[in-house]
Design a protein around this motif. Structure first.
Motif, PDB file in Angstrom:
ATOM      1  N   ALA A  84      29.935 -23.433 -46.197  1.00 11.73           N
ATOM      2  CA  ALA A  84      29.730 -22.117 -45.596  1.00 11.73           C
ATOM      3  C   ALA A  84      30.982 -21.270 -45.748  1.00 11.73           C
ATOM      4  N   SER A  85      30.811 -20.049 -46.239  1.00 16.80           N
ATOM      5  CA  SER A  85      31.909 -19.098 -46.225  1.00 16.80           C
ATOM      6  C   SER A  85      31.385 -17.813 -45.595  1.00 16.80           C
TER       7      SER A  85
ATOM      8  N   GLY B  73      33.769 -28.144 -38.395  1.00 17.42           N
ATOM      9  CA  GLY B  73      33.739 -26.786 -37.877  1.00 17.42           C
ATOM     10  C   GLY B  73      35.089 -26.417 -37.298  1.00 17.42           C
ATOM     11  N   PHE B  74      35.132 -25.325 -36.580  1.00 13.22           N
ATOM     12  CA  PHE B  74      36.356 -24.898 -35.888  1.00 13.22           C
ATOM     13  C   PHE B  74      35.975 -23.894 -34.816  1.00 13.22           C
ATOM     14  N   ARG B 152      38.564 -25.003 -46.699  1.00 13.33           N
ATOM     15  CA  ARG B 152      39.547 -24.128 -47.320  1.00 13.33           C
ATOM     16  C   ARG B 152      39.916 -23.021 -46.333  1.00 13.33           C
ATOM     17  N   LYS B 153      41.185 -22.726 -46.284  1.00 18.03           N
ATOM     18  CA  LYS B 153      41.664 -21.649 -45.403  1.00 18.03           C
ATOM     19  C   LYS B 153      41.539 -20.323 -46.146  1.00 18.03           C
ATOM     20  N   VAL B 154      40.970 -19.303 -45.495  1.00 18.87           N
ATOM     21  CA  VAL B 154      40.753 -18.008 -46.138  1.00 18.87           C
ATOM     22  C   VAL B 154      41.444 -16.913 -45.325  1.00 18.87           C
ATOM     23  N   PRO B 155      42.477 -16.264 -45.887  1.00 15.41           N
ATOM     24  CA  PRO B 155      43.149 -15.198 -45.142  1.00 15.41           C
ATOM     25  C   PRO B 155      42.215 -14.012 -44.942  1.00 15.41           C
ATOM     26  N   GLN B 156      42.387 -13.299 -43.831  1.00 16.75           N
ATOM     27  CA  GLN B 156      41.567 -12.112 -43.557  1.00 16.75           C
ATOM     28  C   GLN B 156      42.434 -10.868 -43.543  1.00 16.75           C
ATOM     29  N   MET B 163      37.988 -20.199 -41.909  1.00 17.81           N
ATOM     30  CA  MET B 163      37.873 -21.421 -42.701  1.00 17.81           C
ATOM     31  C   MET B 163      36.491 -21.479 -43.356  1.00 17.81           C
ATOM     32  N   ASP B 164      36.475 -21.768 -44.650  1.00 14.81           N
ATOM     33  CA  ASP B 164      35.222 -22.160 -45.295  1.00 14.81           C
ATOM     34  C   ASP B 164      35.113 -23.680 -45.117  1.00 14.81           C
ATOM     35  N   HIS B 165      33.929 -24.169 -44.876  1.00 14.77           N
ATOM     36  CA  HIS B 165      33.814 -25.630 -44.727  1.00 14.77           C
ATOM     37  C   HIS B 165      32.385 -26.094 -44.962  1.00 14.77           C
ATOM     38  N   THR B 166      32.242 -27.362 -45.295  1.00 13.12           N
ATOM     39  CA  THR B 166      30.926 -27.980 -45.450  1.00 13.12           C
ATOM     40  C   THR B 166      30.175 -27.847 -44.128  1.00 13.12           C
TER      41      THR B 166
END
Lengths: 157, 200
Positions: A84-85, B73-74, B152-156, B163-166
């Motif tokens: 998920a993104s 998740g987070f 993956r960490k995604v800056p905003q 975070m993108d994650h499964t």
């Protein structure tokens, strides 16, 4: 000026703003606006709602503003190979004679930099700006943090 | 300058095609890995040590003997994580006391913000059977790798990050064998029988 607007908006929210309100602007009808209660103000909040377009021309939701957050943005949750993104959505298309829902796992308004704790049972106003139809404000019902769908019925029911 | 000969055009075309093939291969490696059916490791072959919301250390071997349901998740996630947690709370409620003998675990992919206390505070809003794990980033990476998952960490724009994650929910039987995945937001009518299968 911004502060006056925010204060007025908060007063409007505290007044007889009705949960489950349906608002219209041009051929668009916005309903079932809901959010989840927040723990403090550090985490981003969310707004979901349904937009119906009875007109014969496509429109698009371009942006949102709310006194409840300093940086509200439109996002879309996208699944790619099970990952998920959540990219920023430049606009949310509202098809002619159709509808679009901001709902869990799809388009949603992300409320970054909350200015207030979102308390279950309360409401806050969100102003939507459409490309063609213009602006409209709707009260958003704050539901439980574990809510997964709106408690407000669809306007048809 | 000589006009390009047919030969030269041919060489350039072949090179371009090869380049695209290599690029395509490189870009679809991850997809192939999934298509090739690379499955999560059995729990007894996983290795990591994380901390739960009560401060206790949890290792994969602690899960053996009970069916296990794990997702990533987070707590700074506004959309899919509360949705998944609320889906899982509904599934657990539907299954009832049977689900007490299951390990139901959220592994945070954002250990920078999700301390055990913060996880505990957040999870107190959902089914009390859900255990939250966090810990040092290398341990989280090792855990994620065992599930063949990714994050993956995604800056905003505002300097913050997401975070993108499964997003699926992984199910294992009591012996730690992988049973199935519940896809993100999968219909309740399919999700609950999958969990019941892990409980058998």
């Amino acid at each position: 000026m911004k502060r006056i607007f925010a204060t007025l908006a908060l007063i409007a929210a505290a007044g007889p703003a009705l949960a489950c309100e349906t608002v219209t602007v041009g051929p668009l009808e916005v309903s079932q606006a809901w959010s989840r209660a927040s723990i403090g103000t550090a985490r981003p909040g969310v707004v979901y709602l349904t937009i119906r377009n009875s007109g014969t021309a496509d429109d698009a939701l371009m942006s949102i503003t709310t006194p409840a957050a300093d940086m509200p943005m439109l996002h879309q949750t996208v699944m790619t190979d099970g990952v998920a993104s959540m990219p920023h959505a430049m606009e949310v298309p509202v098809p002619a004679e159709g509808q679009v829902a901001l709902e869990p796992g799809g388009y949603h308004a992300m409320l970054m930099e909350l200015t207030q704790v979102l308390e279950e049972g309360e409401t806050f106003p969100v102003t939507l700006t459409f490309r063609d139809a213009g602006k409209v404000t709707i009260p958003v019902t704050i539901q439980n943090i574990g809510a997964s769908e709106p408690t407000c019925p669809s306007p048809d029911e | 300058m000589k006009p390009p000969t047919l030969m030269r055009v041919g060489v350039v075309a072949v090179a371009a095609v090869l380049f695209m093939l290599v690029l395509g291969w490189w870009q679809t490696r991850d997809g192939d890995r999934q298509a090739a059916g690379i499955l999560p490791l059995p729990i007894n072959q996983m290795s990591f040590a994380l901390t739960d919301q009560s401060g206790d250390t949890v290792q994969p071997k602690d899960w053996l003997g009970r069916p296990t349901m794990v997702f990533f998740g987070f707590t700074w996630c506004p959309d899919i994580c509360p949705t998944t947690l609320s889906d899982i709370s509904i599934w657990l409620e539907e299954i009832g006391p049977e689900a007490d003998r299951m390990n139901t675990v959220l592994i945070s992919v954002d250990p920078g913000r999700d301390t055990p206390e913060i996880l505990g505070d957040y999870l107190s809003n959902f089914d009390p059977r859900i255990i939250g794990l966090t810990g040092p980033l290398p341990q989280i990476e090792q855990a994620v790798d065992g599930f063949r998952a990714s994050f993956r960490k995604v800056p905003q724009d505002d300097g913050d990050y997401t975070m993108d994650h499964t997003a699926g929910v992984f199910l294992f039987d009591a012996d730690g064998r992988f049973v199935s995945i519940i896809d993100y937001h999968e219909d309740y009518r399919y999700a609950v029988p999958k969990i019941r299968r892990a409980l058998e």
